[in-house]
Motif scaffolding. Structure first.
Motif, PDB file in Angstrom:
ATOM      1  N   SER A  30       0.844  -1.190   0.000  1.00 34.95           N
ATOM      2  CA  SER A  30       0.000   0.000   0.000  1.00 34.95           C
ATOM      3  C   SER A  30       0.885   1.248   0.000  1.00 34.95           C
ATOM      4  O   SER A  30       1.879   1.301   0.709  1.00 34.95           O
ATOM      5  CB  SER A  30      -0.905  -0.024   1.236  1.00 34.95           C
ATOM      6  OG  SER A  30      -1.770   1.065   1.202  1.00 34.95           O
ATOM      7  N   GLY A  31       0.565   2.188  -0.812  1.00 35.84           N
ATOM      8  CA  GLY A  31       1.329   3.432  -0.882  1.00 35.84           C
ATOM      9  C   GLY A  31       2.497   3.350  -1.830  1.00 35.84           C
ATOM     10  O   GLY A  31       3.276   4.303  -1.937  1.00 35.84           O
ATOM     11  N   ALA A  32       2.633   2.246  -2.552  1.00 37.30           N
ATOM     12  CA  ALA A  32       3.773   2.075  -3.450  1.00 37.30           C
ATOM     13  C   ALA A  32       3.648   2.945  -4.696  1.00 37.30           C
ATOM     14  O   ALA A  32       4.636   3.186  -5.391  1.00 37.30           O
ATOM     15  CB  ALA A  32       3.904   0.612  -3.853  1.00 37.30           C
ATOM     16  N   GLY A  33       2.449   3.399  -5.011  1.00 41.40           N
ATOM     17  CA  GLY A  33       2.254   4.232  -6.200  1.00 41.40           C
ATOM     18  C   GLY A  33       1.506   3.521  -7.300  1.00 41.40           C
ATOM     19  O   GLY A  33       1.488   3.988  -8.447  1.00 41.40           O
ATOM     20  N   LYS A  34       0.838   2.406  -6.976  1.00 44.68           N
ATOM     21  CA  LYS A  34       0.139   1.607  -8.000  1.00 44.68           C
ATOM     22  C   LYS A  34      -0.996   2.399  -8.635  1.00 44.68           C
ATOM     23  O   LYS A  34      -1.135   2.474  -9.865  1.00 44.68           O
ATOM     24  CB  LYS A  34      -0.415   0.311  -7.369  1.00 44.68           C
ATOM     25  CG  LYS A  34       0.623  -0.518  -6.622  1.00 44.68           C
ATOM     26  CD  LYS A  34       0.052  -1.800  -6.078  1.00 44.68           C
ATOM     27  CE  LYS A  34      -0.985  -1.622  -4.993  1.00 44.68           C
ATOM     28  NZ  LYS A  34      -0.424  -1.098  -3.705  1.00 44.68           N
ATOM     29  N   SER A  35      -1.840   2.982  -7.787  1.00 43.31           N
ATOM     30  CA  SER A  35      -2.976   3.727  -8.320  1.00 43.31           C
ATOM     31  C   SER A  35      -2.505   4.939  -9.112  1.00 43.31           C
ATOM     32  O   SER A  35      -3.104   5.322 -10.126  1.00 43.31           O
ATOM     33  CB  SER A  35      -3.901   4.178  -7.190  1.00 43.31           C
ATOM     34  OG  SER A  35      -4.463   3.058  -6.556  1.00 43.31           O
ATOM     35  N   THR A  36      -1.431   5.557  -8.626  1.00 48.97           N
ATOM     36  CA  THR A  36      -0.888   6.714  -9.326  1.00 48.97           C
ATOM     37  C   THR A  36      -0.463   6.310 -10.738  1.00 48.97           C
ATOM     38  O   THR A  36      -0.764   6.999 -11.724  1.00 48.97           O
ATOM     39  CB  THR A  36       0.322   7.273  -8.549  1.00 48.97           C
ATOM     40  OG1 THR A  36      -0.087   7.539  -7.212  1.00 48.97           O
ATOM     41  CG2 THR A  36       0.851   8.526  -9.202  1.00 48.97           C
ATOM     42  N   LEU A  37       0.215   5.187 -10.829  1.00 52.13           N
ATOM     43  CA  LEU A  37       0.669   4.694 -12.134  1.00 52.13           C
ATOM     44  C   LEU A  37      -0.521   4.413 -13.043  1.00 52.13           C
ATOM     45  O   LEU A  37      -0.556   4.815 -14.213  1.00 52.13           O
ATOM     46  CB  LEU A  37       1.503   3.416 -11.939  1.00 52.13           C
ATOM     47  CG  LEU A  37       1.963   2.716 -13.234  1.00 52.13           C
ATOM     48  CD1 LEU A  37       2.814   3.676 -14.074  1.00 52.13           C
ATOM     49  CD2 LEU A  37       2.725   1.434 -12.923  1.00 52.13           C
TER      50      LEU A  37
HETATM   51  N1  LIG Z   1      -1.823  14.238  -4.975  1.00 49.05           N
HETATM   52  C1  LIG Z   1      -1.100  13.689  -3.999  1.00 49.05           C
HETATM   53  N2  LIG Z   1      -0.594  14.443  -3.016  1.00 49.05           N
HETATM   54  C2  LIG Z   1       0.157  13.931  -2.040  1.00 49.05           C
HETATM   55  N3  LIG Z   1       0.452  12.627  -1.955  1.00 49.05           N
HETATM   56  C3  LIG Z   1      -0.001  11.808  -2.907  1.00 49.05           C
HETATM   57  C4  LIG Z   1      -0.818  12.296  -3.971  1.00 49.05           C
HETATM   58  N4  LIG Z   1      -1.149  11.244  -4.752  1.00 49.05           N
HETATM   59  C5  LIG Z   1      -0.567  10.164  -4.196  1.00 49.05           C
HETATM   60  N5  LIG Z   1       0.099  10.500  -3.080  1.00 49.05           N
HETATM   61  C6  LIG Z   1       0.876   9.628  -2.227  1.00 49.05           C
HETATM   62  O1  LIG Z   1       1.620   8.813  -3.057  1.00 49.05           O
HETATM   63  C7  LIG Z   1       1.718   7.508  -2.534  1.00 49.05           C
HETATM   64  C8  LIG Z   1       1.215   6.500  -3.537  1.00 49.05           C
HETATM   65  O2  LIG Z   1      -0.165   6.536  -3.606  1.00 49.05           O
HETATM   66  P1  LIG Z   1      -1.052   5.464  -4.414  1.00 49.05           P
HETATM   67  O3  LIG Z   1      -0.637   5.531  -5.831  1.00 49.05           O
HETATM   68  O4  LIG Z   1      -2.476   5.708  -4.138  1.00 49.05           O
HETATM   69  O5  LIG Z   1      -0.565   4.120  -3.729  1.00 49.05           O
HETATM   70  P2  LIG Z   1      -1.195   2.674  -3.864  1.00 49.05           P
HETATM   71  O6  LIG Z   1      -2.295   2.712  -4.827  1.00 49.05           O
HETATM   72  O7  LIG Z   1      -0.012   1.880  -4.309  1.00 49.05           O
HETATM   73  O8  LIG Z   1      -1.607   2.288  -2.498  1.00 49.05           O
HETATM   74  C9  LIG Z   1       0.930   7.472  -1.253  1.00 49.05           C
HETATM   75  O9  LIG Z   1       1.800   7.660  -0.181  1.00 49.05           O
HETATM   76  C10 LIG Z   1       0.013   8.678  -1.419  1.00 49.05           C
HETATM   77  O10 LIG Z   1      -0.310   9.207  -0.174  1.00 49.05           O
END
Ligand SMILES: Nc1ncnc2c1ncn2[C@@H]1O[C@H](COP(=O)(O)OP(=O)(O)O)[C@@H](O)[C@H]1O
Ligand SMILES: [Mg+2]
Lengths: 229, 833
Positions: free
Chosen positions: A50-57
């Protein structure tokens, strides 16, 4: 579509993908230099804590968000060359989604939720096609039910029907079983792979469930915003 | 996307949207505004048509032609319109004989149908109780006024000689609608049948006869005839319309319609607050759906088109529902007022629907559209990350423009730029002041949190935590309460004040043609009847010859009134002090050092109609003597005081040489009025005019107007409820979540509900306080500036405001929020996931 470096067509290509956000303690890089190539028809699992950046990617790959650096091409089209409406049009034609929290519109019935992408694409047979899609996921008797009248598993079935109803060549799924109990999750995963095989789509699946990841052709591990190993 | 699927898509969800509270509140706010506009519009259009018709009673007709010669038939040709009723009235002075006594009277010989508007009132004995009568004197009969009957010692049935014939005195003439028209009316009056006129032999070439042709009928027919007369002017024939002659009524009508329009605007403004709040909420509820749709490939344009289509559909439904409700409400008021209106009111015009539509459009564009526009920029990323900032639903400048449009619409209705500007400024000031006061009050609640129970602490904490939202609600409720208090309490006070000023002891008898040498004795006689200090006001008649040395005949005036001022003989007076109900609004009143100067003080009507300014010179012909004076001051006159008042007032000593008479007005109670008979015998030249009947007319208009305003206040109440619902709706999700957390932590349903009740009660108390203060201040301002009345707020205003606000907002807010709070916590928390 373009032939890839090894001869196969590429459904998705990302290079040098970096996302930096502002945080109270200065700029924070949540995704660093990610390269990814996905061939048409391939199924890829993106795993990581969790928090690895998967959703962001996933958001960057689908054009829901724009990268700080790097580029994404879907079926050869560079997303950075498109404006917001252009990316929306591309998603309409090319991409289906399944989300962890289902994302059904609460004010629409199951059928209307599935009709939505067809209507957005201007399909005149939306109702018939959507009815067939819901029947295929086993909800032929629940067409007029609202999301709140359905269980979590049933809601995710509706979402899967909606994701495949436009026959998109590319499908993104973000933790599709994350909100479901073990048994239901397994049935949903089964349905997802089934529908995917039937449609012949490319699947990019985000999960932290190793078992689910193992069913994919390839696994990409993400840790602290970088592709590991 | 093709338009048809978009339309289908948008309309399919409409019913569901309406059932979801947010769109329903929006619909309700729009419908209330439309209903209030159409109901008030329909009603005012009917009442003002009725009132205008009543005003025409002063002429006994809608239109009246007067000439010193029989009016040429050609001139009247278009009046052969079947829709126009007509009657004739021939007037002249003559001597009336009974035995060895005689009396100068003004003969009014009328044909059947007279009066075309209003009623003649007659009594059985002089100064006795009068009743309306629908016929004219039969042939051979004559009706005489009380004074003539008394002076001649006539009993009903007695015979009098008029010219060559004898007529039988059958009734006492108490009131003719047109008795204030023309010069001869100053003499005692006689009413007879025109068929007897030739036999009298009194109408000869050279006799001082006024021929009048009276017309009445549907407005369109009257307008057509008037247009014809304008197109074919005849210098020898004077055309008289209601507006020329009804200063007192006009002033009252003006006030009545101001009240009504003010009330309707208040409902609309409050509804606009409801529209803004509910549209914002509606938009914010759409954000997630929009994010998903964009994720699935919807373009910005599609998102916008769907929202606009739904908005337009809601607007159309609200227009329909509001108009139907307005029409029903209007027929309700017409039924309510049936006892007050002698006849049926004229039909309403369709104009109010157009005005309501324009109003609704302004509200939609100004208050509902702005929060919907940013929706199209919703980030699709929200489907993955709930914390992605939603688009900011700003209102921008649109509400300002919409407010401007609403005021423009108000101006269209009242046609009084100064009033509208004052009102806009007033509302602006009220908004800012209420906002600041609301902010201060909300801040203050923070301090009172300490010693109270958990429910109150939670409620008060909510008031101060939702800072901006609380201020907004306090201001909205405060504004609503202020308007309601204004209408329910302050309006009542003002009405009483106004009625008192026109009121019970307003002069009911005018005595005119008083010879200066009779004045002291008459004063004593009046004092003996219970009317001491009767003001003896000199009257001189004069004609304007020039303004700023330009001959009057060469000047053009836009208004009928201006032309009348310029061509008719004017009554003027002189006085050391301004009349008690006059206010000098420009220039300077004269002191003793200025007596005898060539100055004049004019009324605002004169200024407006003749386009005069301070320092302009006016030349008069005073009984053959030229006199040129400068405008030294301008006065605002309260004509409805029924005291002698003049457009033109001169300083003392300037007109000493001119011959004139005196007039006075007094109030005589019912017991003193028979004494007028003796007075009339003692001062034969004096004419007594009974203004009781005119006063009754004015009072009935006031009563009607105040009932109508009360009725309109129901719409303001409805709009207030809409604002309340919008406010509750706006905090629904928040409340559901909070209640779930509180109950998970072990709070009972009752505790949570008490907290909600405490919050709304506190909001209501603050709003009530604010509303009462606002109403008191506005009441004072309105009384002072618009109506020249004195006003001190009644203490009950405060407790009604505070208790009423607390109860209204507390109870209805708690009721509205009850369902939200009642949701089982598990369900709420799961929905949040
Ligand atoms: N817009 C944002 N501002 C600040 N932190 C962010 C933002 N988007 C993502 N994060 C941080 O980036 C990290 C990766 O988030 P996310 O991609 O959701 O992780 P996952 O889906 O792998 O759990 C998390 O620590 C999240 O809090
Ligand atoms: Mg995630």
């Amino acid at each position: 579509m373009h032939p890839g470096p090894n001869g196969a067509r590429l459904a998705l290509e990302a290079s040098g993908l970096t996302k930096t956000v502002d945080s109270p303690s200065g700029p924070l890089t949540i995704l660093a230099d990610v390269d990814l190539r996905v061939r048409a028809g391939e199924t890829v699992a993106i795993v990581g804590p969790s928090g690895a950046g998967k959703s962001t990617l996933l958001a960057l790959l689908a054009g829901l968000d724009t990268p700080t650096r790097g580029r994404v091409a879907i079926a050869g089209t560079d997303l950075s060359s498109l404006d917001e409406d252009g990316r929306a049009a591309l998603r309409r034609r090319q991409i289906g989604f399944v989300f962890q929290s289902f994302q059904l519109l609460p004010s629409l019935t199951a059928l209307e939720n599935v009709m939505l992408p067809l209507e957005l694409a201007g399909d005149p047979d939306a109702r018939a096609i959507a009815t067939a899609a819901l029947t295929e996921v086993g909800l032929g008797a629940r067409l007029e039910h609202y999301p709140r009248q359905l269980s979590g598993g049933e809601q995710q079935r509706v979402a899967i029907a909606r994701a495949f109803v436009t026959r998109p060549p590319l499908l993104f799924a973000d933790e599709p079983t994350g909100n479901l109990d073990g048994a239901t999750g397994r049935r949903i995963a089964q349905l997802l792979f089934e529908r995917n095989r039937a449609a012949g789509s490319t699947l990019v699946l985000v999960t932290h469930d190793r078992e689910l990841a193992a069913r994919c052709d390839r696994i990409v591990a993400l840790d602290a915003g970088r592709v590991a190993g | 996307m093709k338009p048809l699927p978009m339309l289908r898509f948008a309309l399919r969800g409409l019913w569901r949207e309406l059932r979801s509270g947010d769109a329903l509140v929006l619909f309700g706010a729009l419908a209330v505004a439309v209903a209030s506009m159409t109901a008030v519009g329909f009603f005012t259009s009917r009442v003002s048509a009725g009132v205008a018709r009543e005003a025409t009673e002063v002429l006994a007709a809608d239109l009246r032609l007067e000439s010193a010669n029989p009016i040429p038939a050609a001139e009247l040709a278009p009046a052969r319109d079947d829709r126009l009723r007509r009657a004739e009235e021939i007037s002249f002075p003559t001597a009336l004989f009974h035995g060895d006594r005689s009396q100068l009277v003004a003969v009014n010989a009328v044909t059947a149908g007279y009066p075309l508007r209003g009623h003649v009132r007659v009594a059985g004995v002089p100064y006795g109780p009068a009743t309306a009568i629908a016929t004219i004197p039969g042939r051979g009969n004559v009706w005489l006024d009380s004074r003539t009957a008394t002076v001649l010692g006539l009993r009903p049935g007695a015979s009098v000689r008029v010219g060559a014939i004898r007529l039988r005195f059958t009734r006492v003439l108490a009131f003719r609608p047109d008795q204030s028209v023309g010069l001869v009316s100053l003499a005692p009056a006689l009413l007879m049948n025109a068929a007897d006129l030739p036999a009298t032999g009194l109408v000869q070439p050279g006799s001082r006869v006024t021929y009048a042709a009276l017309f009445a009928g549907p407005p369109a027919a009257v307008a057509a005839f008037r247009a014809h007369l304008r197109a074919h002017p005849d210098a020898a024939v004077r055309v008289r319309e209601a507006a020329d002659d009804s200063r007192e009524l006009g002033s009252a009508i003006d006030r009545a319609s101001r009240f009504l329009n003010l009330a309707s605007l208040s409902a609309v403004l409050l509804a606009a607050v409801g529209v803004a709040m509910s549209a914002r909420r509606w938009a914010s509820r759409r954000i997630d759906g929009v994010a998903l749709m964009k994720c699935l490939g919807a373009t910005q344009r599609f998102v916008l088109e769907v929202a606009l289509t739904e908005l337009a559909a809601i607007g159309a439904l609200a227009l329909l529902a509001g108009t139907v409700a307005g029409a029903i409400a209007e027929s309700g008021i017409a039924w309510l007022l049936r006892s007050l209106v002698e006849r049926d009111l004229p039909a309403a015009s369709a104009g109010p629907i157009a005005i309501a539509f324009a109003t609704e459009l302004a509200m939609l564009l100004g208050f509902a559209l702005p929060p919907l526009l940013p929706l199209r920029r919703t980030a699709p990323l929200r489907v993955l990350r709930r914390d992605v900032a939603p688009p900011r639903l700003r209102h921008g400048v649109a509400p300002g423009l919409a407010l401007a449009a609403l005021f423009a619409i108000l101006w269209l209705m009242v046609r009084d730029a100064a009033l509208v500007v004052d009102l806009a400024a007033g509302i602006g000031v009220v908004g800012v002041v209420l906002g600041a006061a609301g902010f201060a009050l909300v801040r203050l609640t923070r301090r009172f949190r300490g010693g109270v129970g958990v429910a109150w602490r939670y409620g008060l904490a909510n008031v101060s935590r939702r800072g901006t939202a609380s201020v907004l609600q306090v201001v909205a409720f405060g504004l609503g309460l202020m308007i309601l208090l204004l209408l329910a309490v302050v309006r009542g006070d003002l009405m009483r004040e106004w009625r008192a000023s026109v009121g019970a002891r307003a002069p009911n008898e005018f005595l005119i043609n008083i010879r200066p040498q009779d004045a002291p004795a008459l004063r004593r006689a009046l004092a003996a009847l219970g009317a001491p200090d009767a003001p003896m006001v000199p009257v001189i008649r004069a004609r304007i010859t020039a303004i700023d040395a330009r001959p009057i005949a060469s000047l053009r005036f836009a208004s009928a009134r201006g032309r009348a001022f310029a061509t008719r003989e004017q009554n003027l007076t002189w006085s050391a002090d301004p009349m008690p109900d006059n206010r000098v609004i420009a220039g300077r009143w004269w002191g003793p050092a200025d007596y005898g100067r060539h100055w004049v003080s004019i009324s605002t009507e004169y200024r407006d109609a003749l386009h005069l300014r301070l320092g302009d010179s006016i030349s008069f012909d005073v009984a053959g003597e030229p006199l040129t004076v400068r405008v030294a001051s301008i006065r605002r006159v309260r004509w409805d005081s029924f005291r002698p008042n003049f457009f033109l007032v001169f300083p003392p000593r300037l007109l000493d040489g001119a011959a004139g008479t005196l007039i006075t007005s007094v109030y005589l109670g019912p017991r003193a009025r028979p004494g007028l008979a003796a007075l009339a015998r003692r001062f034969p030249t004096v004419t007594v005019i009974d203004v009781e009947a005119i006063l009754a007319q004015v009072r009935s208009i006031i009563d009607r107007a105040s009932l109508a305003v009360q009725y309109v206040s129901l719409f303001t109440l409805a709009a207030g409820v809409v604002v309340l619902l919008a406010a509750v709706q706006a905090t629904r999700d928040e409340r559901r979540h909070e209640s779930a957390i509180l109950r998970t932590l072990g709070a009972s349903r009752f505790t949570v509900l008490s907290g909600v009740a405490a919050e709304f009660a506190a909001l209501g108390l603050l709003s009530g306080l604010l509303g009462a203060a606002g109403a008191a201040a506005t009441g004072w301002w309105v009384a002072h500036h618009l109506f020249a009345l004195r006003y001190a707020p009644d203490p009950k205003l405060w407790w009604i405001g505070i208790l009423g606000g607390t109860a209204l907002v507390g109870v209805s807010g708690t009721l509205a929020a009850r369902r939200v709070v009642g949701t089982p916590p598990a369900q709420s928390l799961r929905a949040e996931a």
